[in-house]
Design a protein around this motif. Structure first.
Motif, PDB file in Angstrom:
ATOM      1  N   VAL A 142     -73.257 -42.909 -23.337  1.00 53.40           N
ATOM      2  CA  VAL A 142     -72.821 -41.668 -23.536  1.00 53.40           C
ATOM      3  C   VAL A 142     -71.742 -41.362 -24.127  1.00 53.40           C
ATOM      4  O   VAL A 142     -70.856 -42.426 -24.356  1.00 53.40           O
ATOM      5  CB  VAL A 142     -72.686 -41.152 -22.039  1.00 53.40           C
ATOM      6  CG1 VAL A 142     -74.539 -41.043 -21.509  1.00 53.40           C
ATOM      7  CG2 VAL A 142     -72.244 -42.068 -20.379  1.00 53.40           C
ATOM      8  N   GLU A 143     -70.880 -40.696 -24.203  1.00 53.18           N
ATOM      9  CA  GLU A 143     -70.141 -40.605 -24.196  1.00 53.18           C
ATOM     10  C   GLU A 143     -69.134 -40.137 -23.011  1.00 53.18           C
ATOM     11  O   GLU A 143     -69.014 -39.427 -22.766  1.00 53.18           O
ATOM     12  CB  GLU A 143     -69.338 -39.223 -25.400  1.00 53.18           C
ATOM     13  CG  GLU A 143     -69.803 -38.733 -27.073  1.00 53.18           C
ATOM     14  CD  GLU A 143     -69.338 -37.447 -27.351  1.00 53.18           C
ATOM     15  OE1 GLU A 143     -68.878 -37.971 -29.011  1.00 53.18           O
ATOM     16  OE2 GLU A 143     -70.016 -37.154 -27.281  1.00 53.18           O
ATOM     17  N   ALA A 144     -67.648 -41.367 -23.589  1.00 52.02           N
ATOM     18  CA  ALA A 144     -66.556 -41.007 -22.294  1.00 52.02           C
ATOM     19  C   ALA A 144     -66.354 -39.456 -22.416  1.00 52.02           C
ATOM     20  O   ALA A 144     -65.857 -39.139 -23.563  1.00 52.02           O
ATOM     21  CB  ALA A 144     -65.730 -42.058 -22.448  1.00 52.02           C
ATOM     22  N   GLU A 145     -65.737 -39.430 -20.945  1.00 56.55           N
ATOM     23  CA  GLU A 145     -65.022 -38.105 -20.641  1.00 56.55           C
ATOM     24  C   GLU A 145     -65.373 -37.193 -21.276  1.00 56.55           C
ATOM     25  O   GLU A 145     -65.096 -35.615 -21.682  1.00 56.55           O
ATOM     26  CB  GLU A 145     -63.707 -37.619 -21.706  1.00 56.55           C
ATOM     27  CG  GLU A 145     -63.043 -38.953 -21.225  1.00 56.55           C
ATOM     28  CD  GLU A 145     -62.223 -39.410 -19.878  1.00 56.55           C
ATOM     29  OE1 GLU A 145     -61.953 -38.218 -19.126  1.00 56.55           O
ATOM     30  OE2 GLU A 145     -61.583 -40.327 -19.432  1.00 56.55           O
ATOM     31  N   ARG A 146     -66.878 -37.178 -21.744  1.00 57.73           N
ATOM     32  CA  ARG A 146     -67.184 -35.687 -22.133  1.00 57.73           C
ATOM     33  C   ARG A 146     -68.916 -35.640 -21.912  1.00 57.73           C
ATOM     34  O   ARG A 146     -70.072 -34.641 -21.710  1.00 57.73           O
ATOM     35  CB  ARG A 146     -67.909 -35.538 -24.093  1.00 57.73           C
ATOM     36  CG  ARG A 146     -66.041 -35.578 -24.348  1.00 57.73           C
ATOM     37  CD  ARG A 146     -65.914 -36.062 -26.249  1.00 57.73           C
ATOM     38  NE  ARG A 146     -66.596 -34.038 -26.716  1.00 57.73           N
ATOM     39  CZ  ARG A 146     -67.213 -33.314 -26.027  1.00 57.73           C
ATOM     40  NH1 ARG A 146     -65.691 -32.317 -26.092  1.00 57.73           N
ATOM     41  NH2 ARG A 146     -67.502 -32.806 -27.514  1.00 57.73           N
ATOM     42  N   THR A 147     -69.173 -36.269 -20.864  1.00 54.56           N
ATOM     43  CA  THR A 147     -70.323 -36.613 -20.120  1.00 54.56           C
ATOM     44  C   THR A 147     -71.179 -36.843 -18.285  1.00 54.56           C
ATOM     45  O   THR A 147     -70.100 -37.563 -18.249  1.00 54.56           O
ATOM     46  CB  THR A 147     -71.195 -37.946 -20.586  1.00 54.56           C
ATOM     47  OG1 THR A 147     -71.326 -37.816 -21.968  1.00 54.56           O
ATOM     48  CG2 THR A 147     -72.807 -37.849 -19.939  1.00 54.56           C
ATOM     49  N   LEU A 148     -71.086 -35.803 -18.169  1.00 56.30           N
ATOM     50  CA  LEU A 148     -71.160 -35.741 -16.850  1.00 56.30           C
ATOM     51  C   LEU A 148     -72.387 -36.732 -16.380  1.00 56.30           C
ATOM     52  O   LEU A 148     -73.794 -36.844 -16.498  1.00 56.30           O
ATOM     53  CB  LEU A 148     -71.588 -34.116 -15.831  1.00 56.30           C
ATOM     54  CG  LEU A 148     -70.417 -33.473 -15.703  1.00 56.30           C
ATOM     55  CD1 LEU A 148     -70.860 -31.933 -15.441  1.00 56.30           C
ATOM     56  CD2 LEU A 148     -69.179 -33.439 -15.233  1.00 56.30           C
ATOM     57  N   LEU A 149     -72.194 -37.622 -15.151  1.00 57.01           N
ATOM     58  CA  LEU A 149     -72.901 -38.173 -14.434  1.00 57.01           C
ATOM     59  C   LEU A 149     -73.179 -38.503 -12.599  1.00 57.01           C
ATOM     60  O   LEU A 149     -72.433 -37.945 -11.843  1.00 57.01           O
ATOM     61  CB  LEU A 149     -72.208 -39.757 -14.223  1.00 57.01           C
ATOM     62  CG  LEU A 149     -72.424 -40.687 -15.726  1.00 57.01           C
ATOM     63  CD1 LEU A 149     -71.361 -42.190 -15.154  1.00 57.01           C
ATOM     64  CD2 LEU A 149     -73.135 -40.379 -16.510  1.00 57.01           C
ATOM     65  N   PHE A 150     -74.457 -36.894 -12.565  1.00 56.22           N
ATOM     66  CA  PHE A 150     -74.799 -36.188 -11.301  1.00 56.22           C
ATOM     67  C   PHE A 150     -74.789 -38.076 -10.260  1.00 56.22           C
ATOM     68  O   PHE A 150     -75.755 -39.395 -11.007  1.00 56.22           O
ATOM     69  CB  PHE A 150     -75.574 -36.000 -11.774  1.00 56.22           C
ATOM     70  CG  PHE A 150     -75.286 -34.201 -11.942  1.00 56.22           C
ATOM     71  CD1 PHE A 150     -73.972 -34.084 -12.077  1.00 56.22           C
ATOM     72  CD2 PHE A 150     -76.175 -33.137 -12.486  1.00 56.22           C
ATOM     73  CE1 PHE A 150     -73.419 -32.632 -12.663  1.00 56.22           C
ATOM     74  CE2 PHE A 150     -75.406 -31.872 -13.394  1.00 56.22           C
ATOM     75  CZ  PHE A 150     -73.938 -31.952 -13.244  1.00 56.22           C
ATOM     76  N   ASP A 151     -74.642 -37.613  -9.462  1.00 56.13           N
ATOM     77  CA  ASP A 151     -75.109 -38.868  -7.988  1.00 56.13           C
ATOM     78  C   ASP A 151     -74.584 -40.208  -8.877  1.00 56.13           C
ATOM     79  O   ASP A 151     -75.896 -40.747  -8.274  1.00 56.13           O
ATOM     80  CB  ASP A 151     -76.379 -38.975  -8.038  1.00 56.13           C
ATOM     81  CG  ASP A 151     -77.007 -39.558  -6.426  1.00 56.13           C
ATOM     82  OD1 ASP A 151     -75.631 -40.391  -5.722  1.00 56.13           O
ATOM     83  OD2 ASP A 151     -78.008 -39.257  -6.363  1.00 56.13           O
ATOM     84  N   ARG A 152     -73.126 -40.309  -9.316  1.00 57.66           N
ATOM     85  CA  ARG A 152     -72.971 -41.701  -9.698  1.00 57.66           C
ATOM     86  C   ARG A 152     -73.468 -42.347  -9.379  1.00 57.66           C
ATOM     87  O   ARG A 152     -73.824 -43.476  -9.996  1.00 57.66           O
ATOM     88  CB  ARG A 152     -71.206 -41.209 -10.219  1.00 57.66           C
ATOM     89  CG  ARG A 152     -71.045 -42.019 -10.575  1.00 57.66           C
ATOM     90  CD  ARG A 152     -69.872 -42.070 -10.448  1.00 57.66           C
ATOM     91  NE  ARG A 152     -68.602 -43.162 -11.530  1.00 57.66           N
ATOM     92  CZ  ARG A 152     -68.581 -42.971 -12.426  1.00 57.66           C
ATOM     93  NH1 ARG A 152     -68.079 -41.763 -13.473  1.00 57.66           N
ATOM     94  NH2 ARG A 152     -68.422 -43.790 -14.294  1.00 57.66           N
ATOM     95  N   GLU A 153     -73.013 -42.937  -7.821  1.00 57.85           N
ATOM     96  CA  GLU A 153     -73.120 -44.247  -7.407  1.00 57.85           C
ATOM     97  C   GLU A 153     -74.611 -44.454  -7.431  1.00 57.85           C
ATOM     98  O   GLU A 153     -74.416 -45.761  -7.391  1.00 57.85           O
ATOM     99  CB  GLU A 153     -72.445 -44.012  -5.938  1.00 57.85           C
ATOM    100  CG  GLU A 153     -70.263 -44.043  -5.905  1.00 57.85           C
ATOM    101  CD  GLU A 153     -69.971 -43.287  -6.217  1.00 57.85           C
ATOM    102  OE1 GLU A 153     -70.984 -41.525  -5.963  1.00 57.85           O
ATOM    103  OE2 GLU A 153     -68.975 -43.065  -7.103  1.00 57.85           O
ATOM    104  N   THR A 154     -75.207 -43.784  -7.011  1.00 57.55           N
ATOM    105  CA  THR A 154     -76.572 -43.578  -7.154  1.00 57.55           C
ATOM    106  C   THR A 154     -77.160 -44.395  -8.146  1.00 57.55           C
ATOM    107  O   THR A 154     -78.050 -45.080  -8.229  1.00 57.55           O
ATOM    108  CB  THR A 154     -77.241 -42.817  -6.377  1.00 57.55           C
ATOM    109  OG1 THR A 154     -76.939 -42.765  -5.141  1.00 57.55           O
ATOM    110  CG2 THR A 154     -78.973 -43.011  -6.000  1.00 57.55           C
ATOM    111  N   LEU A 155     -76.837 -43.883  -8.840  1.00 50.97           N
ATOM    112  CA  LEU A 155     -77.174 -44.002 -10.074  1.00 50.97           C
ATOM    113  C   LEU A 155     -77.397 -45.196 -11.318  1.00 50.97           C
ATOM    114  O   LEU A 155     -77.502 -45.950 -11.774  1.00 50.97           O
ATOM    115  CB  LEU A 155     -76.487 -42.827 -11.571  1.00 50.97           C
ATOM    116  CG  LEU A 155     -76.591 -42.474 -12.920  1.00 50.97           C
ATOM    117  CD1 LEU A 155     -78.249 -42.263 -13.433  1.00 50.97           C
ATOM    118  CD2 LEU A 155     -75.754 -41.993 -13.881  1.00 50.97           C
ATOM    119  N   LEU A 156     -75.807 -45.484 -10.995  1.00 51.83           N
ATOM    120  CA  LEU A 156     -75.251 -46.723 -11.659  1.00 51.83           C
ATOM    121  C   LEU A 156     -75.727 -47.974 -10.879  1.00 51.83           C
ATOM    122  O   LEU A 156     -75.908 -48.939 -11.596  1.00 51.83           O
ATOM    123  CB  LEU A 156     -73.800 -46.911 -11.747  1.00 51.83           C
ATOM    124  CG  LEU A 156     -73.019 -45.850 -12.028  1.00 51.83           C
ATOM    125  CD1 LEU A 156     -71.802 -45.751 -12.597  1.00 51.83           C
ATOM    126  CD2 LEU A 156     -73.613 -45.938 -13.825  1.00 51.83           C
TER     127      LEU A 156
END
Length: 173
Positions: A142-156
């Protein structure tokens, strides 16, 4: 936006209060992309940026530096699902074939060149990760600073558990 601006109402980026959800540059998961995935990312960035420049879609799915799917109106998750179905059908048609059609999938998502961050921001969430798992994709860029990661901790965490690499590439890459 113009009508509101004419009325003295200033619109700001929709990410102004969501900055912690924006992807920061670098490898975001336990595993970094391997050499083949890096080649797919490099190839995919060129294709995705060209497609996004025409406002067709923002995501491409790549295998062995070949474009398997291009997102259009169906959206990112459906393009990923379609690429997985295509790869499965090709495998069924030629079982055991060691062609490039059996290679891992890499998903590359970019913002449009003139993305209006006030209204439309690229987003990745658990549905996207689930689509990748079903499709057999091993890497997401994804593009840094231009993409939202929803539920970030769970996603990663889940991506790491599934051995999927997620990396945020600077726009200038």
């Amino acid at each position: 936006a113009k009508v509101l601006g004419d009325e003295g109402i200033e619109l700001i980026s929709s990410t102004a209060f969501l900055e912690p959800l924006l992807a920061q540059e670098g490898v975001l998961t336990a595993r970094a992309p391997d050499d083949e995935e890096r080649k797919d990312i490099d190839y995919g960035l060129g294709v995705a940026r060209a497609v996004a420049g025409f406002d067709i879609g923002q995501t491409v799915v790549v295998a062995a530096q070949a474009c398997v799917a291009v997102e259009a109106m169906e959206g990112t998750d459906a393009a990923i699902e379609r690429s997985g179905a295509l790869m499965r059908s090709l495998e069924e048609d030629a079982p055991g074939d060691a062609s490039t059609l059996r290679r891992r999938l890499t998903v590359v998502k970019v913002a449009k060149p003139n993305q209006d961050m006030r209204f439309d921001v690229p987003v990745i969430g658990m549905r996207t990760l689930d689509a990748m798992i079903r499709a057999g994709a091993s890497c997401l860029s994804v593009e840094a600073e231009r993409t939202l990661l929803f539920d970030r901790e769970t996603l990663l965490r889940r991506a790491s558990q599934e051995n999927i690499a997620i990396v945020a590439i600077p726009r200038t890459y």
